[in-house]
Scaffold this motif. Structure first.
Motif, PDB file in Angstrom:
ATOM      1  N   THR A  54       0.832  -1.201   0.000  1.00  0.00           N
ATOM      2  CA  THR A  54       0.000   0.000   0.000  1.00  0.00           C
ATOM      3  C   THR A  54       0.866   1.250   0.000  1.00  0.00           C
ATOM      4  OG1 THR A  54      -0.180  -0.120   2.417  1.00  0.00           O
ATOM      5  CG2 THR A  54      -1.958  -1.119   1.119  1.00  0.00           C
ATOM      6  N   SER A  55       2.120   1.130   0.459  1.00  0.00           N
ATOM      7  CA  SER A  55       3.053   2.258   0.366  1.00  0.00           C
ATOM      8  C   SER A  55       4.487   1.773   0.480  1.00  0.00           C
ATOM      9  CB  SER A  55       2.771   3.299   1.451  1.00  0.00           C
ATOM     10  OG  SER A  55       3.199   2.830   2.715  1.00  0.00           O
ATOM     11  N   ILE A  56       5.357   2.470  -0.197  1.00  0.00           N
ATOM     12  CA  ILE A  56       6.802   2.273  -0.091  1.00  0.00           C
ATOM     13  C   ILE A  56       7.409   3.666  -0.027  1.00  0.00           C
ATOM     14  CG2 ILE A  56       8.886   1.418  -1.227  1.00  0.00           C
ATOM     15  CD1 ILE A  56       7.162  -0.681  -2.624  1.00  0.00           C
ATOM     16  N   THR A  57       8.109   3.953   1.067  1.00  0.00           N
ATOM     17  CA  THR A  57       8.659   5.285   1.291  1.00  0.00           C
ATOM     18  C   THR A  57      10.174   5.188   1.447  1.00  0.00           C
ATOM     19  OG1 THR A  57       6.640   5.845   2.481  1.00  0.00           O
ATOM     20  CG2 THR A  57       8.505   7.332   2.748  1.00  0.00           C
ATOM     21  N   PRO A  58      10.932   5.988   0.693  1.00  0.00           N
ATOM     22  CA  PRO A  58      12.388   5.943   0.821  1.00  0.00           C
ATOM     23  C   PRO A  58      12.873   6.372   2.208  1.00  0.00           C
ATOM     24  CG  PRO A  58      11.753   7.147  -1.162  1.00  0.00           C
ATOM     25  CD  PRO A  58      10.506   6.918  -0.349  1.00  0.00           C
ATOM     26  N   ILE A  59      13.938   5.729   2.661  1.00  0.00           N
ATOM     27  CA  ILE A  59      14.653   6.145   3.871  1.00  0.00           C
ATOM     28  C   ILE A  59      15.988   6.701   3.374  1.00  0.00           C
ATOM     29  CG2 ILE A  59      15.719   5.412   6.037  1.00  0.00           C
ATOM     30  CD1 ILE A  59      13.725   3.036   6.010  1.00  0.00           C
ATOM     31  N   TYR A  60      16.235   7.975   3.647  1.00  0.00           N
ATOM     32  CA  TYR A  60      17.445   8.629   3.140  1.00  0.00           C
ATOM     33  C   TYR A  60      18.563   8.555   4.170  1.00  0.00           C
ATOM     34  CZ  TYR A  60      14.229  10.443  -0.324  1.00  0.00           C
ATOM     35  OH  TYR A  60      13.300  10.544  -1.316  1.00  0.00           O
ATOM     36  N   MET A  61      19.790   8.526   3.669  1.00  0.00           N
ATOM     37  CA  MET A  61      20.952   8.540   4.548  1.00  0.00           C
ATOM     38  C   MET A  61      21.024   9.894   5.252  1.00  0.00           C
ATOM     39  SD  MET A  61      23.650   6.451   2.169  1.00  0.00           S
ATOM     40  CE  MET A  61      24.820   6.113   3.483  1.00  0.00           C
ATOM     41  N   SER A  62      21.597   9.882   6.439  1.00  0.00           N
ATOM     42  CA  SER A  62      21.682  11.075   7.277  1.00  0.00           C
ATOM     43  C   SER A  62      22.284  12.247   6.500  1.00  0.00           C
ATOM     44  CB  SER A  62      22.537  10.770   8.507  1.00  0.00           C
ATOM     45  OG  SER A  62      22.628  11.900   9.324  1.00  0.00           O
ATOM     46  N   HIS A 114      20.950  13.762   3.903  1.00  0.00           N
ATOM     47  CA  HIS A 114      20.624  13.782   2.471  1.00  0.00           C
ATOM     48  C   HIS A 114      19.131  13.623   2.217  1.00  0.00           C
ATOM     49  CE1 HIS A 114      24.870  13.614   1.371  1.00  0.00           C
ATOM     50  NE2 HIS A 114      25.008  12.719   2.349  1.00  0.00           N
ATOM     51  N   MET A 115      18.294  14.146   3.101  1.00  0.00           N
ATOM     52  CA  MET A 115      16.845  14.011   2.993  1.00  0.00           C
ATOM     53  C   MET A 115      16.355  14.494   1.630  1.00  0.00           C
ATOM     54  SD  MET A 115      14.284  12.842   4.380  1.00  0.00           S
ATOM     55  CE  MET A 115      14.041  12.791   6.111  1.00  0.00           C
ATOM     56  N   GLY A 116      15.607  13.644   0.942  1.00  0.00           N
ATOM     57  CA  GLY A 116      15.010  13.992  -0.344  1.00  0.00           C
ATOM     58  C   GLY A 116      15.906  13.787  -1.549  1.00  0.00           C
ATOM     59  N   ASP A 117      17.164  13.424  -1.342  1.00  0.00           N
ATOM     60  CA  ASP A 117      18.100  13.224  -2.455  1.00  0.00           C
ATOM     61  C   ASP A 117      18.080  11.751  -2.867  1.00  0.00           C
ATOM     62  OD1 ASP A 117      20.215  13.009  -4.224  1.00  0.00           O
ATOM     63  OD2 ASP A 117      21.607  14.181  -2.987  1.00  0.00           O
ATOM     64  N   SER A 118      17.513  11.462  -4.049  1.00  0.00           N
ATOM     65  CA  SER A 118      17.356  10.072  -4.497  1.00  0.00           C
ATOM     66  C   SER A 118      18.689   9.371  -4.758  1.00  0.00           C
ATOM     67  CB  SER A 118      16.480  10.012  -5.750  1.00  0.00           C
ATOM     68  OG  SER A 118      17.091  10.717  -6.817  1.00  0.00           O
ATOM     69  N   ASN A 119      19.785  10.093  -4.740  1.00  0.00           N
ATOM     70  CA  ASN A 119      21.102   9.464  -4.872  1.00  0.00           C
ATOM     71  C   ASN A 119      21.610   8.907  -3.544  1.00  0.00           C
ATOM     72  OD1 ASN A 119      21.546   9.966  -7.678  1.00  0.00           O
ATOM     73  ND2 ASN A 119      21.883  12.119  -7.152  1.00  0.00           N
ATOM     74  N   TRP A 120      20.873   9.164  -2.448  1.00  0.00           N
ATOM     75  CA  TRP A 120      21.306   8.758  -1.113  1.00  0.00           C
ATOM     76  C   TRP A 120      20.225   7.963  -0.375  1.00  0.00           C
ATOM     77  CZ3 TRP A 120      26.224   9.104   0.313  1.00  0.00           C
ATOM     78  CH2 TRP A 120      27.044   9.932  -0.450  1.00  0.00           C
ATOM     79  N   ILE A 121      19.568   7.036  -1.080  1.00  0.00           N
ATOM     80  CA  ILE A 121      18.532   6.200  -0.456  1.00  0.00           C
ATOM     81  C   ILE A 121      19.191   5.014   0.231  1.00  0.00           C
ATOM     82  CG2 ILE A 121      16.538   4.709  -0.883  1.00  0.00           C
ATOM     83  CD1 ILE A 121      15.761   6.625  -3.157  1.00  0.00           C
ATOM     84  N   GLU A 122      18.929   4.912   1.526  1.00  0.00           N
ATOM     85  CA  GLU A 122      19.490   3.840   2.353  1.00  0.00           C
ATOM     86  C   GLU A 122      18.605   2.592   2.343  1.00  0.00           C
ATOM     87  OE1 GLU A 122      21.215   3.578   6.878  1.00  0.00           O
ATOM     88  OE2 GLU A 122      19.598   4.988   6.458  1.00  0.00           O
ATOM     89  N   GLY A 123      17.320   2.792   2.130  1.00  0.00           N
ATOM     90  CA  GLY A 123      16.369   1.693   2.138  1.00  0.00           C
ATOM     91  C   GLY A 123      14.963   2.224   1.985  1.00  0.00           C
ATOM     92  N   PHE A 124      13.984   1.406   2.389  1.00  0.00           N
ATOM     93  CA  PHE A 124      12.585   1.784   2.242  1.00  0.00           C
ATOM     94  C   PHE A 124      11.789   1.298   3.445  1.00  0.00           C
ATOM     95  CE2 PHE A 124      14.325   1.479  -1.981  1.00  0.00           C
ATOM     96  CZ  PHE A 124      13.837   2.619  -2.602  1.00  0.00           C
ATOM     97  N   SER A 125      10.807   2.088   3.831  1.00  0.00           N
ATOM     98  CA  SER A 125       9.812   1.589   4.775  1.00  0.00           C
ATOM     99  C   SER A 125       8.601   1.225   3.927  1.00  0.00           C
ATOM    100  CB  SER A 125       9.474   2.620   5.847  1.00  0.00           C
ATOM    101  OG  SER A 125       8.895   3.763   5.266  1.00  0.00           O
ATOM    102  N   SER A 126       7.896   0.182   4.339  1.00  0.00           N
ATOM    103  CA  SER A 126       6.776  -0.275   3.524  1.00  0.00           C
ATOM    104  C   SER A 126       5.595  -0.652   4.394  1.00  0.00           C
ATOM    105  CB  SER A 126       7.190  -1.467   2.664  1.00  0.00           C
ATOM    106  OG  SER A 126       7.387  -2.606   3.467  1.00  0.00           O
ATOM    107  N   ALA A 127       4.453  -0.631   3.778  1.00  0.00           N
ATOM    108  CA  ALA A 127       3.215  -1.101   4.404  1.00  0.00           C
ATOM    109  C   ALA A 127       2.482  -1.933   3.362  1.00  0.00           C
ATOM    110  CB  ALA A 127       2.360   0.075   4.864  1.00  0.00           C
ATOM    111  N   ALA A 128       1.785  -2.959   3.827  1.00  0.00           N
ATOM    112  CA  ALA A 128       1.087  -3.855   2.903  1.00  0.00           C
ATOM    113  C   ALA A 128      -0.140  -4.448   3.578  1.00  0.00           C
ATOM    114  CB  ALA A 128       2.020  -4.989   2.451  1.00  0.00           C
TER     115      ALA A 128
END
Length: 175
Positions: A38-46, A48-62
């Motif tokens: 139902t959602s997948i949200t990026p987790i950014y590295m410290s 670098h909030m909002g910078d898609s070059n610095w995605i550490e992982g994802f939080s998800s809901a289903a």
């Protein structure tokens, strides 16, 4: 010849009886669940909030389905073992941690490792295939004494947040 057939039939019956009884005594149950994201949200590295070059992982809901019936929800995180995520990279190693909540029964955690497979040649940016294996523990409510293994595969889109995954849980009550 007839005695041989009767002996083999009886032996087969007895062995089958003892094997089935042993599996039931172990209390193992295998359940196949389907998870619709139902959602997948990026987790950014410290830093670098909002910078898609610095995605550490994802939080998800289903939402979790057993057959065609919604039986619960799931939430958790998927973290790259070697962040940041590189869009279009062929594969990435993952650490997963989900909490499955089955309505009216309880919750249990799935912790494990996985792999994500992507391609720079897919028609939709962000399409990813992933697979995981892990352990089941930390149950609450009706799941307070369960342990087991979980394995799953699925297809998801990290930018659109959708996707479907199939999870096979092999559960044992107690040790």
């Amino acid at each position: 010849m007839t005695k041989k057939i009767i002996f083999r039939t009886c032996l087969t019956f007895l062995l089958t009886f003892f094997f089935v009884q042993g599996a039931m005594a172990a209390g193992e149950v295998e359940v196949v669940l389907e998870r619709n994201n139902t959602s997948i949200t990026p987790i950014y590295m410290s830093g670098h909030m909002g910078d898609s070059n610095w995605i550490e992982g994802f939080s998800s809901a289903a939402d979790i389905y057993l057959g065609n019936v919604k039986v619960g929800t799931s939430s958790g995180t998927i973290t790259f073992s070697n962040p940041p995520m590189i869009v279009g990279e062929r594969y990435g190693n993952l650490i997963i941690h989900f909490t499955n909540t089955i309505t009216g029964v309880g919750t249990y955690e799935v912790t494990g490792q996985g792999i994500s497979l992507a391609s720079s040649t897919t028609t939709t940016a962000g399409d990813t295939t992933l697979a995981w294996t892990g352990s089941i523990s930390n149950g609450t409510g009706g799941f307070s004494n369960i342990y087991g293994l979980s394995a799953g595969t699925g297809v998801s889109n990290v930018f659109e947040g959708g996707g479907t995954l199939k999870e096979v849980d092999r559960i044992r009550i107690g040790y």
